[in-house]
Every structure is written in structure tokens, then in C-alpha cells.
Design a protein around this motif. Structure first.
Motif, short mmCIF file in Angstrom:
data_model
loop_
_atom_site.label_atom_id
_atom_site.label_comp_id
_atom_site.label_asym_id
_atom_site.label_seq_id
_atom_site.Cartn_x
_atom_site.Cartn_y
_atom_site.Cartn_z
N VAL B 296 -1.44 -12.66 -49.03
CA VAL B 296 -1.96 -13.05 -47.73
C VAL B 296 -0.85 -12.96 -46.69
CG1 VAL B 296 -2.96 -14.93 -46.38
CG2 VAL B 296 -3.61 -14.63 -48.77
N ILE B 297 -1.14 -12.31 -45.56
CA ILE B 297 -0.19 -12.31 -44.45
C ILE B 297 -0.86 -13.06 -43.30
CG2 ILE B 297 1.26 -10.89 -42.95
CD1 ILE B 297 1.01 -8.64 -44.93
N PRO B 298 -0.48 -14.32 -43.11
CA PRO B 298 -1.22 -15.16 -42.16
C PRO B 298 -1.14 -14.62 -40.73
CG PRO B 298 0.25 -16.49 -43.51
CD PRO B 298 0.62 -15.07 -43.76
N ASN B 299 -2.24 -14.78 -40.02
CA ASN B 299 -2.31 -14.35 -38.63
C ASN B 299 -1.46 -15.20 -37.70
OD1 ASN B 299 -3.94 -12.18 -38.84
ND2 ASN B 299 -5.50 -12.95 -37.45
N TYR B 300 -1.16 -16.42 -38.15
CA TYR B 300 -0.45 -17.33 -37.24
C TYR B 300 1.06 -17.14 -37.29
CZ TYR B 300 -0.60 -20.13 -41.60
OH TYR B 300 -0.53 -20.57 -42.90
N LEU B 456 -13.81 -14.85 -47.60
CA LEU B 456 -12.36 -14.67 -47.48
C LEU B 456 -11.90 -14.18 -46.11
CD1 LEU B 456 -12.96 -13.83 -50.77
CD2 LEU B 456 -10.50 -14.02 -50.60
N TYR B 457 -12.72 -13.33 -45.47
CA TYR B 457 -12.24 -12.72 -44.23
C TYR B 457 -13.15 -12.98 -43.04
CZ TYR B 457 -9.85 -10.47 -48.07
OH TYR B 457 -9.17 -10.27 -49.23
N GLY B 458 -14.29 -13.62 -43.26
CA GLY B 458 -15.18 -13.96 -42.16
C GLY B 458 -14.49 -14.98 -41.25
N GLY B 466 -5.54 -16.73 -44.44
CA GLY B 466 -4.67 -16.19 -43.39
C GLY B 466 -5.23 -16.40 -42.00
N ARG B 467 -6.41 -17.07 -41.89
CA ARG B 467 -7.08 -17.32 -40.60
C ARG B 467 -7.36 -16.01 -39.86
NH1 ARG B 467 -8.04 -21.29 -43.24
NH2 ARG B 467 -6.48 -22.90 -43.46
N TYR B 468 -7.78 -15.01 -40.61
CA TYR B 468 -8.13 -13.73 -40.02
C TYR B 468 -9.40 -13.88 -39.22
CZ TYR B 468 -9.81 -8.86 -39.94
OH TYR B 468 -10.29 -7.63 -39.56
N SER B 469 -9.49 -13.15 -38.11
CA SER B 469 -10.70 -13.22 -37.31
C SER B 469 -10.90 -11.90 -36.58
CB SER B 469 -10.59 -14.37 -36.31
OG SER B 469 -11.68 -14.31 -35.43
N SER B 470 -12.04 -11.26 -36.82
CA SER B 470 -12.33 -10.00 -36.17
C SER B 470 -13.83 -9.91 -35.89
CB SER B 470 -11.90 -8.83 -37.07
OG SER B 470 -12.61 -7.67 -36.75
#
Lengths: 307, 542
Positions: B296-300, B456-458, B466-470
Motif C-alpha cells: 500500500v502506498i498511502p495517498n496522504y 479496497l479501492y472504493g 491507503g485512502r485512495y479516492s477516484s
């Protein structure tokens, strides 16, 4: 003597509470177990909150510990995450570990003293040298390595016994694990009794006894052995507590369903009621065993008096 | 003289040791005659929760729960749906589903399995007051929010039509809804369960191919299951029972297997990965299952944001030699990942555009990293921390190997940030406290691509470490959920993965495989889509 015993029993109270406090704090300090309970899967905040409340994890440390103590005084040790009473868990696992520890103690006492006496009587002989080398090997190899080697040789290759313990953990099943558990202490007992015997053989009272014309058998059995065994018995008594602790490793290797296995599983998931209960029981056993040894000491050696 | 005797002692000792090993040379398996005819003994770990479908979320309890409950569907070895109690599960719009169940099925206490048994169990599982670990499986059912937060006891989306029919209204369309229904969280419960759930969890009354024997769960010792004579379905037991022996040490279990006392070991200890195939002489299997490992590469984390961040994510991915790690650390027991899900799933594709970023290419990696540095330089002394718990087998070894590769290939400082327990790491992840990248992995709950993507990615999803958001990705997922068929949905989900390949919220590393071994007493051991042995079809001859 009575006063002494009473005072010692009173000493046990702060030791016991100190130990529970320390262990409770250590488990508490490793963090919140709820995140791991979810196994990395999503868990809603509401569910987490309910779980925390259920195990009082939403309270500050002192409140949590206070609730634990209050329940402890009513002899309620709490419940596990899987919903069993910790009292049941301990009651089920304790006799198994006790059986294992007693067997290990018997093995180390009997073989240790017998080998030690023979080695001590013929100090420097082949038997003595062999025993010395063997015991050195045993002392220097970690218990779990010893466990796996014994398990593989006697359980898998030779097939003399089952490599793991069956569901009932009967006396027969426990011979191999008890041997492994007792082996390190066995080596110490041998060395201890060997030195004691050798030392006492050249003591003045033994020379006197021989000079009186007593047979060698009587000199050894009555005069040498009795005096030599005092430190050995002290060691054995203190060792009972150590054996309970050492059982954690041995129980894992041989899959013995005792408190060691319970403790291992509980630590893994951060189940503090179980961890604290098991460790407290171990502390109790240790403290009681030590007291018993001290009292026994006075009985064996008339020179020692407790006021 | 004295020296001489010590030497003699050594000689005697060595002779003894030699004799011992010599004896060990000849031993023959296959004579464990005392085992009862037909009852298979299998390895398990102590279940962490009562045997209640919605509170069981770990493998120790899962192995048992799967066997003692019968739900609407179960999964075959390849993850295909097979009907258990489902007569039909249909929907016009993928939102409202009408579920008809077979008539005549009963729980082991004789009470019938009805639509109400399902609805009650689901309501119980969703209600946060009951603190069920798997409550999130109901989050797409209408009324979940009310039931979870606001004290409602029932999901408003569940309606009992008659004894054998009920409807489920979802919050939005879900093409793969039926695929979920084989998971243990969706099992029915008998009325008696609701009187005292805690006691029920210790001695459940169930309807599966097996039932718990009387006093069958001896904690930390064994769990005894006997065939359920009233069971009708595709998982008819081929043996006379399964006794799970509880171990907490895999090496002990392996030795028990070698001496033919344990019949089935579903997971090999790391120490024997190099030699178990020889030891067991054809009595072992290795099969990829629906699980993967990722970084995981966190967005923050600032350095991984923006254009420079994008380049760095790609650079790290290309700097990892996945094949080498699998060979040298895992003895070839994993498969290099080519996308974000798992190969056993329907709709899996190894040709998703953008997946070349997973190929080892150290020169390109270095170039990309330098390009990123040109945009916004990597701080001089910054160490790339790779957080992982080290209580899981092999974690420490593989992460140190990866950080080594990153140091060599990217010329940066990188190191393992070890956490002693899984608990500690999850707490850190939960509070957005990662200072670098972290270890993650996913094991499918049910065989569906969506299960590897949505949670996982929603945006805001429960396991989105990773707090991904798209928005783009969320929209594609939604299109997949609204598709008319599972096949159409898979196309959309794979398009969603193309977006993941651009953004790289995590780096897929490899797919998991399960290794199992069995004794000479049993046959027909096969692993399912989730890596668990299909216990019901194991035969034991005597």
C-alpha cells in the motif's frame, strides 16, 4: 514458625496484585485488539464501538483494571472473545499443565538424583564424564530445539510414541513432552547432587562415621545423601514454578492443550482477561511453591529456624 | 589422565547419538491402524469467535462454519456457484432480488429452514448492537445504516413473502449479488439461536453437511463433526466425519502428519516449503487461491502525491524483482501478480492495459525516480519505511528483500518498519498513521472481482488502507454493478483496473497459493477456490 508462615502468606497479596496490574498494563499497552479482530476486513464504526463497550475497552486503563479486579474478587475471570468463561478455560487447561509439570518434576528428581549420586561417588570415572558432557549438551541447547529433535526422532522416525499429544493428554501421552520439559533442570539436578555428594564425601562427619566402623552403604545413604539433598530439594521446589512457565514452549511443540497453549493464543489476539488470568495463576503457583520450599528447608535442616 | 576421561565421555556420547540416528533410518508409514474407520482428522486453529456465521471472520472458525451450515449456495473447487437451499435467486433490475428456497429442509433440532430463518439471521448480523464481525456484508442492503447506527433491529430491505420466499432490496444495483450468497455471513439460523446467541455459538444447531457432535467443541483440543443425515445438497459427505485437531504450531502439525496421525494439513509451515513434496511422496498439492499480496502506498504521504508521486509509484513497482523473491524466499509457492484481483476468479484477465508497470525493469525505474526528483526532490535523508507486522510467517524476510532491491535499484534509503503484532499494524493503518508504505493482502470472501476492488479501492471503503479516492474508478465500479450479467460486469471491473494501473494506490506483488498435504489413510483431497480443502469429499479407507 506459624508467625513466619502467616507473614509470608500476607506477602503474597501485594505480589499477586502487583503481578496482575503489571500484566494487565502490558496487554493494554500493546494496543486495541479490536482492529485485529476484524482481520483487516472492513468493520463499521458502530460495530467497533459496541465491541469496545462489551469488553470495557472504551474505558480508561484504571477503570478497566478496576472492573477486572472487582470481578476477580467475585472469582469471575471474565469472558474470552469467543464467548467462553475464562474460569472454564483455566479449569480445563490447568490440570493438563499441572500433570505435565509434575511428571517433569518426577523425572528430573528421580533420574537427576540417581545419576548425580552415581557420578558423585565415582568422581572422574567414565560414567561421571559421560554424564557431565551430556548434561552440558542439554543445558546449552534451547528447549524448543530439543523438543523438535525428540519429536522427530521418537515420534516420527522411530514411531515409539505419538509426535503430538492426543485429545485427553493422558499420562502416557505426556511422557515425551515431560521428558523434554524436565531435561534442562534434570541436567542441573545431576550436576548439583554430584557436587554435593563429592563434597560431603570428604567432610569431617563422614570421616567420623567411617571411622566408627559403619558400612559404606550406611554412610552414603544416611549421612552423605541426606545432607546432600537439602539444596537439591530447594532447587526442585523453585523449579516447579519455572516448569509451569517453561511449559509454554513445550506445549507448543507437542500440541499439549494446557495453559501454555491457551496463553499463546490469547496473547496473539490481545485477549487480556485470559492472559491476566493465566499469568496470575502462574504467579500464584510460583509464590506458593517458593513458600513451601522455604518451610521444607527448616524441616530438613534443623539448624535453620524461622522466628 | 583427567583429559583422557573427558575424551572418553565425549566418545560415549557421540556413540549414543550415532546409535539414535542410525535407528531413525528405517521407519515405515501407513500403519496407523488405531484411527476409527472413515473419520478424517484435519488440522485447524482454535476459532476466535463462537460458531455463529456472522461473527466468524477468520479461517479457524471459517473451516467449521462452512461445513456445519447450509446457505443458499456453496462454491465448487473453481469458485463456481452450486445451489444449496436456493431454488431461484432472481431480479429484474439487480436491485430487488426475489429468493426462493427449497422446501423440506430442517435444522438438526427438527425445526424447518424457512425464509424467516434467513431474514432473522441477516437482521441479527447487520445490527451493530450484536457486534458481529461480518456485519459489513449487509452494508448494501437497504436499511443497513439505520440498523447499524440508529437502533433499528431490522433491515428494511428484507421482506418475508411466504415460508419459502423472501425479497432483498439493495441500495443500488449489484449484478454479482448471487455470488455473495455462498459466503458464511449469509447462512440461516434456527429460532433457538436467538434465545442465547453466546451459548448457541458454543454448541450450534445447524443444517449443513455436517453437524457438531455432542460436546464436540473441546476448546484448544478438537472439534468433532459428524455427518448430518438430513442434509441434501451438492456437498454430500464422502467420509464418516471430520475431527479437527487444534494446533497453534504448524511444525507440530506437520510432524503429526508425517507420522500418519493427522490426515489433512491445509497449510504448510514455512520451514518445510523446500522439502514437503519429497517428504510426502505425492501426497501434497499446491494451488493458487483467491488471495493476493500488495504494497500500500498511502495517498496522504506528500512524496507520493501529484505527478512526482505517480512517477515514484511506478518506479518502485519496476524496481521490485517479484520473481526472484518468490523463488528465493517462498520457494516458488506464489505467482507473480499481473493485476489487482486473483487468477481463480471468473473474468480474470492477465492482459489489462497498463500492467507492464509490474514488470521488473531497474533501468526504467531509476529513470522514473530521477524524473520525479526533477519535479519535486525526494528529501535528502528521508528513509522509505515499509511497515509490516512480523508475526506472520515470511513477512520480515520478503520485505527486507524488497527494501534491499529498492536501495540498490533506486539508490534511496529504504527499510522495514517492523511492528510486533498484526494488531499493532492495523491500529496504525486505522488512524492514518503510516509514515511510508505498508504490507497488505486480501483474501476473497466470495469469488468475485468486485470483492477485490470495491472494499479496497472504493472511496471511503472499509479496507481502503491507503485512502485512495477516484471518481472515475468509483463510476466504473458502479457501471460494473449495474451490468446485466456477471460477464458484462467483469469487463467493467477490468476497465476499472486500468484506472488503478494509472494511479497505483497499491502495488500488486503476487498471488497466494495454498499447500496441503495428507496422510496415507485418505484420498481425494482437493483445494477449493479459497485454498481450503474440500473436506466433505475426502475419503478414508481402512
Amino acid at each position: 514458625m506459624l508467625m513466619y508462615t502467616l507473614r509470608r502468606v500476607l506477602h503474597m497479596v501485594p505480589v499477586f496484585f502487583g503481578a496482575t496490574l503489571l500484566v494487565y498494563f502490558l496487554v493494554f499497552a500493546t494496543g486495541d485488539p479490536i482492529a485485529a479482530l476484524s482481520g483487516g476486513k472492513p468493520m463499521s464504526d458502530a460495530v467497533e464501538a459496541t465491541l469496545r463497550a462489551q469488553y470495557n475497552l472504551d474505558q480508561p486503563f484504571w477503570v478497566q483494571y478496576g472492573i477486572y479486579l472487582k470481578n476477580l474478587l467475585t472469582l469471575d475471570l471474565g469472558t474470552t472473545f469467543s464467548g467462553q468463561s475464562v474460569n472454564d478455560v483455566v479449569a480445563r487447561a490447568m490440570p493438563v499443565t499441572a500433570r505435565l509439570a509434575v511428571m517433569a518434576l518426577a523425572i528430573e528428581a528421580i533420574f537427576g538424583v540417581v545419576f548425580g549420586v552415581f557420578a558423585g561417588l565415582r568422581k572422574g570415572g567414565i560414567f561421571d564424564s559421560t554424564v557431565l558432557v551430556l548434561s552440558l549438551v542439554v543445558i546449552s541447547v534451547p528447549t524448543f530445539v530439543l523438543g523438535f529433535v525428540f519429536q522427530f526422532v521418537f515420534g516420527v522416525k522411530l514411531d515409539w510414541t505419538s509426535p503430538t499429544v492426543g485429545p485427553d493428554a493422558g499420562w502416557g501421552d505426556l511422557i515425551l513432552p515431560a521428558t523434554v520439559l524436565g531435561l534442562v533442570s534434570l541436567a542441573y539436578v545431576i550436576r548439583l547432587s554430584r557436587t554435593q555428594i563429592a563434597e560431603n564425601l570428604s567432610a569431617d562427619f563422614v570421616r567420623t562415621a567411617s571411622a566408627k566402623g559403619l558400612t559404606r552403604g550406611r554412610v552414603v545413604l544416611v549421612h552423605v545423601l541426606r545432607n546432600s539433598l537439602i539444596p537439591v530439594i530447594t532447587f526442585l521446589g523453585a523449579d516447579l514454578g519455572m516448569l509451569m512457565g517453561g511449559a509454554i514452549v513445550t506445549e507448543g511443540v507437542f500440541n499439549v492443550p494446557g495453559i501454555g497453549k491457551v496463553l499463546f493464543d490469547a496473547i496473539k489476539i490481545g485477549e487480556s482477561p485470559t492472559v491476566v488470568a493465566v499469568v496470575s495463576v502462574m504467579v500464584l503457583v510460583f509464590v506458593v511453591a517458593n513458600l513451601a520450599v522455604d518451610l521444607l528447608y527448616a524441616l530438613l535442616d534443623p539448624r535453620i529456624r524461622y522466628a | 589422565m583427567r583429559m583422557n576421561r573427558v575424551l572418553k565421555g565425549v566418545a560415549v556420547t557421540s556413540a549414543l547419538a550415532l546409535a539414535l540416528t542410525a535407528c531413525g533410518g528405517t521407519s515405515e508409514g501407513g500403519e496407523g491402524g488405531e484411527a476409527a474407520g472413515g473419520v478424517v482428522t484435519a488440522h485447524n486453529t482454535e476459532p476466535q469467535n463462537g460458531l455463529i456465521p456472522t461473527s466468524t471472520n477468520e479461517v479457524g472458525g471459517g473451516r467449521v462454519v462452512d461445513l456445519i451450515y447450509q446457505g443458499l449456495y456453496s462454491y465448487d473447487a473453481d469458485g463456481g456457484l452450486q445451489k444449496e437451499l436456493a431454488e431461484s435467486v432472481e431480479s429484474e433490475d439487480n436491485i430487488t432480488w426475489t429468493i426462493k428456497i427449497k422446501e423440506g429442509a430442517t435444522f438438526s433440532d427438527g425445526t424447518p429452514v424457512t425464509a424467516q430463518s434467513f431474514v432473522d439471521a441477516w437482521n441479527y448480523g447487520a445490527d451493530s448492537d450484536n457486534a458481529q464481525n461480518s456485519s459489513y456484508f449487509f452494508e448494501t442492503v437497504k436499511g443497513y445504516a439505520q440498523s447499524n447506527d440508529d437502533g433499528a433491529d431490522e433491515l428494511s430491505g428484507l421482506t418475508v413473502v411466504d415460508d419459502h420466499t423472501f425479497t432483498v432490496e439493495l441500495l443500488g444495483p449489484e449484478a454479482d449479488f448471487p455470488q455473495r450468497l455462498g459466503y458464511s455471513a449469509y447462512m440461516p439460523l434456527p429460532e433457538v439461536a436467538f434465545e442465547d446467541m453466546q451459548a448457541f455459538g458454543q454448541a450450534p444447531v445447524t443444517n449443513g453437511p455436517y453437524i457438531l457432535a455432542e460436546d464436540g467443541w473441546k476448546h484448544e483440543v478438537q472439534i468433532e463433526l459428524v455427518p448430518n443425515e438430513d442434509y441434501e445438497g451438492p456437498r454430500e459427505p464422502a467420509n464418516e466425519g471430520i475431527t479437527f485437531t487444534i494446533f497453534d504450531n504448524y511444525d507440530a502439525a506437520y510432524n503429526s502428519l508425517l507420522s500418519n496421525e493427522l490426515d489433512v494439513l491445509g497449510e504448510m509451515p514455512p520451514s518445510v516449503l523446500a522439502n514437503y513434496q519429497d517428504d510426502l511422496e505425492g501426497r501434497s498439492v499446491s494451488k493458487a487461491y483467491a488471495g493476493n499480496a500488495t504494497m500500500v502506498i498511502p495517498n496522504y504521504i506528500e512524496e507520493f502525491q501529484g505527478e512526482a508521486g505517480q512517477l515514484r509509484r511506478q518506479a518502485i513497482s519496476m524496481a521490485i524483482n517479484r520473481e526472484q523473491i518468490i523463488e528465493q524466499i517462498f520457494m516458488g509457492t506464489k505467482e507473480v501478480a499481473t493485476e489487482f484481483t486473483a487468477p481463480v476468479l471468473e473474468g480474470y484477465s492477465e492482459d489489462i492495459p497498463g500492467n507492464e508497470v509490474l514488470e521488473y525493469n531497474p533501468e526504467k525505474a531509476k529513470e522514473l525516480w530521477e524524473e520525479a526528483d526533477a519535479i519535486s526532490p525526494w528529501p535528502e535523508d528521508k528513509v522509505l519505511k515499509y511497515t509490516s507486522n512480523t508475526d506472520g510467517a515470511g513477512n520480515k524476510e520478503y520485505i527486507e528483500a524488497i527494501t534491499n532491491q529498492l536501495r540498490t535499484n533506486l539508490d534511496i534509503k529504504a527499510e522495514l518498519d517492523a511492528k510486533a503484532t498484526f494488531k499493532e499494524m492495523r491500529n496504525l493503518v486505522g488512524e492514518d498513521g503510516l509514515e511510508g508504505v505498508s504490507r497488505a493482502g486480501w483474501k476473497g470472501d466470495y469469488p468475485s472481482l468486485y470483492n477485490f476492488l470495491g472494499p479496497l479501492y472504493g472511496t471511503g471503503a472499509g479496507a481502503n488502507d491507503g485512502r485512495y479516492s477516484s471518481e472515475e474508478f468509483d463510476a466504473k465500479l458502479q457501471e460494473g454493478l449495474e451490468a446485466d450479467s456477471v460477464e458484462d460486469a467483469a469487463v467493467k471491473f477490468n476497465e476499472a483496473q486500468e484506472i488503478l494501473f494509472q494511479d497505483l494506490p497499491v502495488l500488486p506483488l503476487w498471488y497466494q497459493a495454498a499447500q496441503a498435504g495428507w496422510s496415507t489413510n485418505v484420498d481425494n483431497v482437493e483445494l477449493g477456490w479459497d485454498g481450503k480443502p474440500l473436506y466433505h469429499q475426502i475419503t478414508k479407507g481402512e
